[in-house]
Motif scaffolding. Structure first.
Motif, PDB file in Angstrom:
ATOM      1  N   VAL A  43       0.836  -1.200   0.000  1.00  0.00           N
ATOM      2  CA  VAL A  43       0.000   0.000   0.000  1.00  0.00           C
ATOM      3  C   VAL A  43       0.870   1.249   0.000  1.00  0.00           C
ATOM      4  N   ALA A  44       1.952   1.232   0.770  1.00  0.00           N
ATOM      5  CA  ALA A  44       2.872   2.372   0.777  1.00  0.00           C
ATOM      6  C   ALA A  44       3.483   2.586  -0.608  1.00  0.00           C
ATOM      7  N   SER A  45       3.793   1.487  -1.314  1.00  0.00           N
ATOM      8  CA  SER A  45       4.344   1.604  -2.667  1.00  0.00           C
ATOM      9  C   SER A  45       3.328   2.211  -3.621  1.00  0.00           C
ATOM     10  N   ILE A  46       2.062   1.814  -3.477  1.00  0.00           N
ATOM     11  CA  ILE A  46       0.996   2.368  -4.311  1.00  0.00           C
ATOM     12  C   ILE A  46       0.846   3.864  -4.044  1.00  0.00           C
ATOM     13  N   LEU A  47       0.815   4.243  -2.772  1.00  0.00           N
ATOM     14  CA  LEU A  47       0.647   5.654  -2.423  1.00  0.00           C
ATOM     15  C   LEU A  47       1.861   6.477  -2.872  1.00  0.00           C
ATOM     16  N   ALA A  48       3.069   5.933  -2.700  1.00  0.00           N
ATOM     17  CA  ALA A  48       4.264   6.655  -3.147  1.00  0.00           C
ATOM     18  C   ALA A  48       4.241   6.848  -4.654  1.00  0.00           C
ATOM     19  N   HIS A  49       3.725   5.848  -5.390  1.00  0.00           N
ATOM     20  CA  HIS A  49       3.585   5.956  -6.841  1.00  0.00           C
ATOM     21  C   HIS A  49       2.671   7.114  -7.213  1.00  0.00           C
ATOM     22  N   GLU A  50       1.503   7.183  -6.575  1.00  0.00           N
ATOM     23  CA  GLU A  50       0.562   8.256  -6.901  1.00  0.00           C
ATOM     24  C   GLU A  50       1.100   9.617  -6.469  1.00  0.00           C
ATOM     25  N   MET A  51       1.787   9.674  -5.343  1.00  0.00           N
ATOM     26  CA  MET A  51       2.433  10.919  -4.928  1.00  0.00           C
ATOM     27  C   MET A  51       3.489  11.326  -5.952  1.00  0.00           C
ATOM     28  N   GLY A  52       4.124  10.328  -6.579  1.00  0.00           N
ATOM     29  CA  GLY A  52       5.076  10.627  -7.648  1.00  0.00           C
ATOM     30  C   GLY A  52       4.413  11.329  -8.816  1.00  0.00           C
ATOM     31  N   HIS A  53       3.209  10.866  -9.192  1.00  0.00           N
ATOM     32  CA  HIS A  53       2.464  11.580 -10.230  1.00  0.00           C
ATOM     33  C   HIS A  53       2.174  13.013  -9.787  1.00  0.00           C
ATOM     34  N   CYS A  54       1.775  13.173  -8.525  1.00  0.00           N
ATOM     35  CA  CYS A  54       1.402  14.505  -8.021  1.00  0.00           C
ATOM     36  C   CYS A  54       2.539  15.512  -8.134  1.00  0.00           C
ATOM     37  N   ILE A  55       3.790  15.033  -8.071  1.00  0.00           N
ATOM     38  CA  ILE A  55       4.923  15.958  -8.167  1.00  0.00           C
ATOM     39  C   ILE A  55       5.599  15.910  -9.541  1.00  0.00           C
ATOM     40  N   GLY A  56       5.000  15.178 -10.493  1.00  0.00           N
ATOM     41  CA  GLY A  56       5.446  15.316 -11.869  1.00  0.00           C
ATOM     42  C   GLY A  56       6.116  14.131 -12.525  1.00  0.00           C
ATOM     43  N   PHE A  57       6.023  12.948 -11.929  1.00  0.00           N
ATOM     44  CA  PHE A  57       6.630  11.777 -12.556  1.00  0.00           C
ATOM     45  C   PHE A  57       5.615  11.024 -13.392  1.00  0.00           C
ATOM     46  N   ARG A  58       6.034  10.594 -14.568  1.00  0.00           N
ATOM     47  CA  ARG A  58       5.245   9.685 -15.389  1.00  0.00           C
ATOM     48  C   ARG A  58       5.769   8.269 -15.179  1.00  0.00           C
TER      49      ARG A  58
END
Length: 267
Positions: free
Chosen positions: A187-202
């Motif tokens: 779950v932490a990996s999923i949330l970190a992934h989405e937070m990555g989108h929020c700061i500009g990662f594809r």
């Protein structure tokens, strides 16, 4: 990687092949038709036009990326995409005003376990000593709110990209039904992934989503929306990157060495 949790790949056989964090809609939500004009606009923005999902206020593409309806015909500024092989990619818009603390609030409508998973995701970022840091808050007006997805959702989580004003995308929707009883690290990996989108990662496998999701190879094509390769990241497949489109059930994806290079280059 056939049997996987699909962080961003649309999954027709969800229960057999894993999960998806594409956003779907319910009849109670204000949705827009996926017309030829919409498809053309999304194509011009550089996203895949396969399995576009209409949702409240816009559309979900690439399984977990929200595109507001108002952005479809907006002129996008910035560098043109150089379509590559396997480099990590960022969007044109990034978080500005650095150094900056990005506050994160976990909705009380989510199970308490999501607080611990969010804290773990935050700790992964903060351990990198970046110019952006994350802080979980319990009230006020947070930069990002982690909140439940609609009950009809057939995805793990979804998020968008930074605004033209340099602010992080302000919402991560999570589907507790689809995530189920996954361990905290997943779950932490999923949330970190989405937070990555929020700061500009594809997605790391932008050029070929089949690398982590299986199925046919798919390169999403050139655009001006921003899929700009990050110098110093690999030119071959990058196993276990936190921004791969799909994740296996029970898998933990802390930042690998290339992820850290990408994070430190941008922030």
């Amino acid at each position: 990687m056939q049997n996987n949790l699909r962080i961003s790949a649309l999954a027709a056989l969800l229960l057999l092949a894993g999960f998806s964090c594409k956003k779907s809609s319910s009849s109670a939500e204000e949705t827009f038709a996926v017309t030829p004009a919409v498809i053309n606009s999304i194509k011009e923005m550089g996203f895949t036009t396969s399995n576009i999902a209409s949702t409240e206020g816009g559309f979900i593409v690439e399984g977990d990326i929200f595109i507001p309806n108002s952005d479809l015909n907006r002129s996008m500024k910035g560098s043109i995409l150089r379509v590559g092989e396997s480099e990590q990619y960022r969007t044109t818009n990034l978080v500005t005003g650095l150094p900056r603390v990005i506050t994160v609030l976990v909705s009380t409508k989510l199970p308490v376990s999501y607080i611990s998973a969010t804290d773990e995701a935050i700790s992964r970022y903060n351990a990198q000593n970046l110019q952006v840091s994350f802080l979980r808050v319990t009230s006020g007006s947070p930069s990002i709110t982690i909140t439940p997805a609609p009950k009809s959702a057939q995805y793990l989580a979804s998020a968008g990209f930074p605004t033209a004003q340099g602010n992080p995308y302000n919402q991560v929707l999570v589907s507790t039904r689809q995530i189920g009883s996954q361990p905290q690290a997943t779950v932490a990996s999923i949330l970190a992934h989405e937070m990555g989108h929020c700061i500009g990662f594809r997605h790391t496998d932008y050029m070929d989503r089949s690398y982590s999701c299986g199925g046919a190879a798919s390169n999403e094509g050139a655009s001006t929306v921003g899929a700009i390769n990050i110098p110093g990241t690999p030119t071959g497949p990058d196993a276990n990157s936190w921004m791969l489109a799909c994740i296996g059930s029970g898998m933990d994806r802390p930042f690998n060495a290339n992820d850290k290079t990408a994070l430190n280059y941008l922030y």
